[in-house]
Every structure is written in C-alpha cells, then in structure tokens.
Scaffold this active site. Structure first.
Site, mmCIF file in Angstrom:
data_model
loop_
_atom_site.group_PDB
_atom_site.id
_atom_site.type_symbol
_atom_site.label_atom_id
_atom_site.label_comp_id
_atom_site.label_asym_id
_atom_site.label_seq_id
_atom_site.Cartn_x
_atom_site.Cartn_y
_atom_site.Cartn_z
ATOM 1 N N LYS A 1 -23.947 16.147 28.039
ATOM 2 C CA LYS A 1 -23.006 16.147 26.923
ATOM 3 C C LYS A 1 -23.809 15.768 25.696
ATOM 4 O O LYS A 1 -24.313 14.645 25.589
ATOM 5 C CB LYS A 1 -21.911 15.099 27.185
ATOM 6 C CG LYS A 1 -20.569 15.533 26.662
ATOM 7 C CD LYS A 1 -19.469 14.591 27.130
ATOM 8 C CE LYS A 1 -18.166 14.977 26.444
ATOM 9 N NZ LYS A 1 -17.085 14.070 26.731
ATOM 10 N N ARG B 1 19.819 9.975 -3.689
ATOM 11 C CA ARG B 1 20.855 11.003 -3.528
ATOM 12 C C ARG B 1 22.005 10.546 -2.625
ATOM 13 O O ARG B 1 23.158 10.917 -2.839
ATOM 14 C CB ARG B 1 20.232 12.310 -3.044
ATOM 15 C CG ARG B 1 19.366 12.914 -4.150
ATOM 16 C CD ARG B 1 18.952 14.337 -3.907
ATOM 17 N NE ARG B 1 18.328 14.892 -5.124
ATOM 18 C CZ ARG B 1 17.683 16.045 -5.164
ATOM 19 N NH1 ARG B 1 17.561 16.767 -4.054
ATOM 20 N NH2 ARG B 1 17.165 16.482 -6.293
ATOM 21 N N ARG C 1 0.223 -4.891 -6.308
ATOM 22 C CA ARG C 1 0.194 -6.214 -5.686
ATOM 23 C C ARG C 1 0.711 -7.173 -6.766
ATOM 24 O O ARG C 1 0.414 -6.984 -7.940
ATOM 25 C CB ARG C 1 -1.240 -6.613 -5.316
ATOM 26 C CG ARG C 1 -1.934 -5.609 -4.409
ATOM 27 C CD ARG C 1 -1.584 -5.823 -2.952
ATOM 28 N NE ARG C 1 -2.194 -4.801 -2.095
ATOM 29 C CZ ARG C 1 -1.645 -4.354 -0.980
ATOM 30 N NH1 ARG C 1 -0.481 -4.801 -0.586
ATOM 31 N NH2 ARG C 1 -2.248 -3.442 -0.244
ATOM 32 N N GLY D 1 -9.964 14.218 20.902
ATOM 33 C CA GLY D 1 -10.853 14.265 22.064
ATOM 34 C C GLY D 1 -12.078 13.380 21.911
ATOM 35 O O GLY D 1 -13.173 13.726 22.353
ATOM 36 N N GLY E 1 0.843 -1.203 0.000
ATOM 37 C CA GLY E 1 0.000 0.000 0.000
ATOM 38 C C GLY E 1 0.871 1.243 0.000
ATOM 39 O O GLY E 1 1.905 1.268 0.660
ATOM 40 N N ARG F 1 -6.893 -2.524 9.701
ATOM 41 C CA ARG F 1 -7.574 -3.810 9.607
ATOM 42 C C ARG F 1 -7.167 -4.718 10.763
ATOM 43 O O ARG F 1 -7.963 -5.428 11.341
ATOM 44 C CB ARG F 1 -7.235 -4.461 8.256
ATOM 45 C CG ARG F 1 -8.264 -5.475 7.790
ATOM 46 C CD ARG F 1 -7.942 -5.991 6.400
ATOM 47 N NE ARG F 1 -6.545 -6.371 6.273
ATOM 48 C CZ ARG F 1 -5.737 -5.948 5.303
ATOM 49 N NH1 ARG F 1 -6.181 -5.140 4.375
ATOM 50 N NH2 ARG F 1 -4.477 -6.338 5.246
ATOM 51 N N ASP G 1 4.728 -5.191 5.779
ATOM 52 C CA ASP G 1 5.140 -6.565 6.102
ATOM 53 C C ASP G 1 5.121 -7.523 4.906
ATOM 54 O O ASP G 1 6.008 -8.354 4.767
ATOM 55 C CB ASP G 1 4.391 -7.142 7.311
ATOM 56 C CG ASP G 1 2.881 -7.056 7.193
ATOM 57 O OD1 ASP G 1 2.394 -6.667 6.124
ATOM 58 O OD2 ASP G 1 2.202 -7.374 8.181
ATOM 59 N N ILE H 1 -8.728 8.585 2.061
ATOM 60 C CA ILE H 1 -8.134 9.925 2.199
ATOM 61 C C ILE H 1 -6.950 9.863 3.170
ATOM 62 O O ILE H 1 -6.033 10.662 3.084
ATOM 63 C CB ILE H 1 -9.138 11.020 2.676
ATOM 64 C CG1 ILE H 1 -9.588 10.792 4.113
ATOM 65 C CG2 ILE H 1 -10.329 11.149 1.760
ATOM 66 C CD1 ILE H 1 -10.158 12.045 4.749
ATOM 67 N N ARG I 1 13.917 9.533 -2.720
ATOM 68 C CA ARG I 1 14.846 10.652 -2.931
ATOM 69 C C ARG I 1 16.106 10.482 -2.082
ATOM 70 O O ARG I 1 17.230 10.661 -2.560
ATOM 71 C CB ARG I 1 14.126 11.959 -2.572
ATOM 72 C CG ARG I 1 14.979 13.213 -2.581
ATOM 73 C CD ARG I 1 14.086 14.398 -2.180
ATOM 74 N NE ARG I 1 14.810 15.654 -2.089
ATOM 75 C CZ ARG I 1 15.372 16.113 -0.979
ATOM 76 N NH1 ARG I 1 15.308 15.388 0.146
ATOM 77 N NH2 ARG I 1 16.002 17.276 -0.975
#
Length: 324
Positions: A216, A27, A74, A188, A13, A174, A105, A256, A23
């Site tokens: 609350k 380098r 993959r 929080g 992934g 997962r 892994d 995201i 990079r």
C-alpha cells in the site's frame, strides 16, 4: 402571555446554515403575526444596541449562503454582570419578549445567564460545526463541514497516490473528534486521531509499516486539531523520526471547513430548528435548546446541553480500523 415581538441573533463561531436558521425564525414569527428584530454581532451587538427590524424581504436569498448575515463576535463585555445588565436593558427597551440564539456552548452559557439574571425568555438553536452539544444528533453546520473536508481529502488522495506519499490532514475539532471521525470514514482514511482517545505513535507506525509490506503505497491520516499527541505537524514529525521510508506531507484544512454553501441537510435542519424555536417561545418554553433526536425536534435544558458532551461512537472508530 401572548408575545408581540422577538429577536434573533447568531453568536460564537459561524457555521454554514445559520442564515437558513435566521430565515426560518423570521418567517415563522411573521407568519404568526409577531414583529422580529435581528441583533448584529451577537452579544456584543446586544450590548451596543445594534438592532435592526427584520421583514420577509430581509431574509430573501440567504438560505444558500454560508456564514451569517447578522454577523457574530466574541464579547468580553458580556462576561461581566454589567455587560449582561446592559444587554437585557436594551432588549427591554426594544420591547423584545423572546430571544432566539443560534450558536454553540458559549452562546448558550450566555443565554442561560440572561435567563437566570434577568428573566429573559430565550430558546437556542445549536449552530456549530463541531457537533459537540448534548441532546441533539446533529448541529447546524456539521454536515457541511464534513462534506467540505471530504471533498478536500478526495483531492489530496489523488496526489498521495501519484507520489507514494503519506499525508497528514488536520481537520477542526479542538475538543471533539466528530468531524475527524466522519471525515475519515467517508474518505477511506488509514487512521483517524481524535482528542477522545489516546494516540500511540508506535501503533500508528506499526500499522503504516504493515500497509507498506502489503504494497500500500500511499496513506492518509486524519488528525483532529485537539489530538493529545499534537496537531498534524507535530504527529508527522514524530512518525517521520520512526519511519523514514515515507515522504510525508501535512495539510491543515483550517477555516475552509467553517464556510461554504450549506448542504441540503444543514438547510433543512436549520429551517426546522428555527421554526421549532419560535413555537417553543410562544408555548412558554425558555432556557432550552432545540435539538434533533431520531428525526424529531426536542427541547433540551441549556445546562444539560452545555455540561454533558455527546460521546464519540466506539462503533464508528472500530469501523475506520476494519475498513482501512
């Protein structure tokens, strides 16, 4: 043995910071007089001979970009003995004497097989948002993923508070709750549900009812996708069945968390690890992952890094309880 040529690849992934790692490898190697080739699309590209020479310019303007410009894939072919033999033959044909693999892994299991079956000199850098490799305090991409999730949850909290709502937010993980735990602590959250501990819906609803009595009026529950009671959608259904006072909403943050510009922390970590990986190869190390322990770069055998998983901090789990 003095190496003349090394290869670098990303596998598994994608994770923010992988470009910074490529990079640094490139380098560092060039500064030491080595030639460098990049392998496109991980092990699949290694089998299909998808190699490109890398220069100082090849890695310009990529440190701030998420994902990996060498791409990743993959590879079912690599799971076969023939596939690995082909991959090793291609490395040899290109004159590659050392390999740096940036991945998780599964990628390291593959690297260990190349080493065991074909004597390939290989060093790994841990690149995965899950932070679940043994022998390193942090993996490349984890810090960015947590910051992305926290930013999203801060925005969700504005809505939750405006409407007296209960929000179940699912984050990636997962098999491991590292992202969920740190995200919950930083945002929080009222509760954090992770695969490492058993989730009791009764306890959760009791806690929500207690909060409700304390006036609350909104709550955010962070759920790791691999939680034993199911993902956020399942858990929200179970809670709703027991507790009808709330209107609950579910947000699945999904991919995201995998993208986006890497944080300064991830850029620096990847740069240090990429540099250390090249030095390790030149020093004769192989079949190891570069980790960061207490701020220092260390070498951890692949077998150890993959087999044992870092454990979730009981202290941080307790802290979520206390502070909520």
């Amino acid at each position: 043995m003095h190496m003349k040529k090394i290869a670098v690849m990303t596998s598994g992934g994608d994770a923010p910071g992988m470009n910074a790692g490529i990079r640094a490898v490139t380098r560092t190697a060039l500064s030491l007089g080595l030639e460098v080739v990049g392998i496109y699309r991980g092990y699949q590209g290694m089998i299909e001979n998808d190699f490109i020479p890398l220069s100082h310019e090849s890695v310009r303007n990529i440190i701030h970009r998420g994902g990996t410009f060498l791409k990743t894939a993959r590879s079912d072919d690599f799971r076969t003995i023939e596939g690995r033999a082909q991959a090793a033959a291609n490395l040899k044909a290109h004159g590659v004497e050392g390999l740096v693999v940036i991945g998780g892994d599964g990628s390291f299991t593959g690297a260990a097989a190349l080493h065991d079956e074909h004597g390939v000199k290989v060093v790994g850098c841990p690149g995965t948002i899950d932070n679940d490799l043994f022998g390193t305090d942090y993996t490349i991409g984890y810090d960015t993923a947590v910051n992305t999730a926290v930013h999203a949850i801060d925005q969700i909290r504005d809505t939750a508070a405006s409407h007296n709502r209960l929000f179940f937010v699912e984050v990636m993980g997962r098999d491991a709750g590292f992202i969920a735990l740190r995200t919950g602590l930083a945002s929080g959250a009222e509760a954090v549900l992770v695969p490492e501990t058993t989730t009791y819906i009764e306890d959760l609803t009791a806690k929500l009812e207690k909060n409700w009595k304390m006036k609350k009026s909104s709550a955010i529950i962070i759920v790791a996708e691999g939680d034993d009671a199911g993902g956020a959608i399942e858990i929200a259904k179970k809670v709703n069945a027991k507790f009808e006072g709330w209107e609950s909403k579910v947000t699945v943050l999904g991919h995201i968390q995998r993208g986006g510009s890497p944080t300064a922390f991830d850029r620096i970590l990847a740069s240090r690890m990429g540099h250390a990986a090249v030095l390790a190869l030149l020093a004769g190390s192989t079949d190891v992952m570069i980790g960061q322990k207490n701020g220092e770069m260390v070498e951890v055998p692949f077998k150890q890094a993959v087999k044992h998983h870092e454990t979730l901090s009981k202290h941080l789990l307790d802290l979520v309880e206390i502070l909520s």
